[in-house]
Design a protein around this motif. Structure first.
Motif, PDB file in Angstrom:
ATOM      1  N   LEU A 238       0.720  -0.932   0.247  1.00 53.78           N
ATOM      2  CA  LEU A 238      -0.149   0.051  -0.133  1.00 53.78           C
ATOM      3  C   LEU A 238       0.631   1.530  -0.385  1.00 53.78           C
TER       4      LEU A 238
ATOM      5  N   LEU B 148       2.388   1.722  -3.839  1.00 58.31           N
ATOM      6  CA  LEU B 148       1.199   2.340  -4.193  1.00 58.31           C
ATOM      7  C   LEU B 148       0.462   4.428  -3.939  1.00 58.31           C
TER       8      LEU B 148
ATOM      9  N   ARG C 244      -8.044  -4.497  -1.661  1.00 57.22           N
ATOM     10  CA  ARG C 244      -9.061  -4.440  -2.979  1.00 57.22           C
ATOM     11  C   ARG C 244     -10.250  -3.084  -2.513  1.00 57.22           C
TER      12      ARG C 244
ATOM     13  N   GLU D 135      -7.204  -0.435  -2.919  1.00 59.51           N
ATOM     14  CA  GLU D 135      -6.690   0.102  -4.240  1.00 59.51           C
ATOM     15  C   GLU D 135      -7.748   0.779  -5.033  1.00 59.51           C
TER      16      GLU D 135
ATOM     17  N   ARG E 177      -4.974  -5.247 -10.779  1.00 61.18           N
ATOM     18  CA  ARG E 177      -3.257  -5.274 -10.676  1.00 61.18           C
ATOM     19  C   ARG E 177      -2.804  -4.496 -12.054  1.00 61.18           C
TER      20      ARG E 177
ATOM     21  N   LEU F  56      -3.708  -1.153 -11.870  1.00 59.95           N
ATOM     22  CA  LEU F  56      -2.029  -0.212 -10.828  1.00 59.95           C
ATOM     23  C   LEU F  56      -1.380  -0.637 -12.156  1.00 59.95           C
TER      24      LEU F  56
END
Length: 249
Positions: A96, A99, A137, A140, A225, A228
């Motif tokens: 995380l 990201l 999820r 995201e 996935r 991203l």
């Protein structure tokens, strides 16, 4: 010239870089000022009061000053609340963090996302491992929404046509939400996408998003996935590669 000073700012350390033999550059996620780079001078010395505090996935209160790209850390206190996640949860937390670094610009505040991140970190540190995939999820999706990279999930992106509750759709880079084709293995039906859309509304809670993702986490994972990967500029995320390497041991 007056130097801007921030005090008692809620924050999390996302990453640490060596700056010198005794100092670090920190990437931190703050509630009111977004992602910020800080110079933590002398923090690597055994006598530094900051050394045991500046850990990832721990809620902090930071003070810093400066106007440039890299500010100077002035104070740091642990805000309490939970212990450090371990095992798979720890790797998920690092994922995380990566990201956030890849998708959020510096000095761009996202207080709502900060609060959601804090909830996810508390969940990672708990004993509720069964909801880990749903939490990832949900985060995201919410991160993509906050970054302006998530298309509306209640219509087809290119045609703006409403979704058929019984038809299957895929979320793909550049194309957004579109009708699933024969070769698409990961897909959700229109009713499921519309349910996710409602759970991600600004007035909805993180718990709403968590519940919606729990039912479709395995179908969402490969689609998110790819999305991203596209928005992070290609290349496998370091934390994802580490997870895959560990699974292959």
């Amino acid at each position: 010239m007056v130097t801007r000073r921030i005090t008692e700012e809620p924050a999390f350390v996302l990453h640490r870089y060596d700056w010198s033999e005794s100092s670090l550059i920190l990437e931190v996620f703050t509630r009111h000022h977004g992602r910020v780079a800080l110079a933590a001078k002398g923090v690597k010395r055994p006598t530094s009061n900051f050394r045991p505090v500046l850990l990832p996935l721990q809620p902090l209160r930071l003070g810093y000053a400066g106007e440039g790209e890299v500010r100077t850390l002035k104070s740091a206190e642990w805000a309490g609340g939970h212990v450090m996640p371990t095992g798979e949860s720890l790797l998920s937390g690092y994922y995380l963090n990566e990201l956030l670094i890849r998708l959020l610009a510096r000095d761009d505040p996202h207080p709502a996302l900060f609060d959601i991140y804090a909830q996810v970190v508390r969940l990672l540190a708990s004993e509720h491992g069964e909801v880990l995939q749903a939490a990832l999820r949900a985060f995201e999706l919410l991160l993509l929404r906050e970054a302006g990279l998530l298309p509306a999930l209640d219509m087809q992106t290119l045609t703006l046509s409403p979704l058929d509750a019984r038809a299957s759709y895929c979320l793909v880079p550049e194309g957004g939400l579109r009708l699933a084709q024969a070769q698409d293995r990961a897909r959700l039906d229109g009713a499921q996408w519309s349910g996710l859309h409602a759970a991600l509304a600004p007035e909805a809670s993180f718990l709403d998003a968590l519940r919606a993702c729990a039912a479709v986490a395995s179908e969402l994972k490969p689609q998110l996935r790819v999305l991203l990967h596209y928005h992070c500029g290609g290349g496998t995320l370091r934390t994802r590669q580490l997870m895959m390497d560990l699974q292959n041991l």
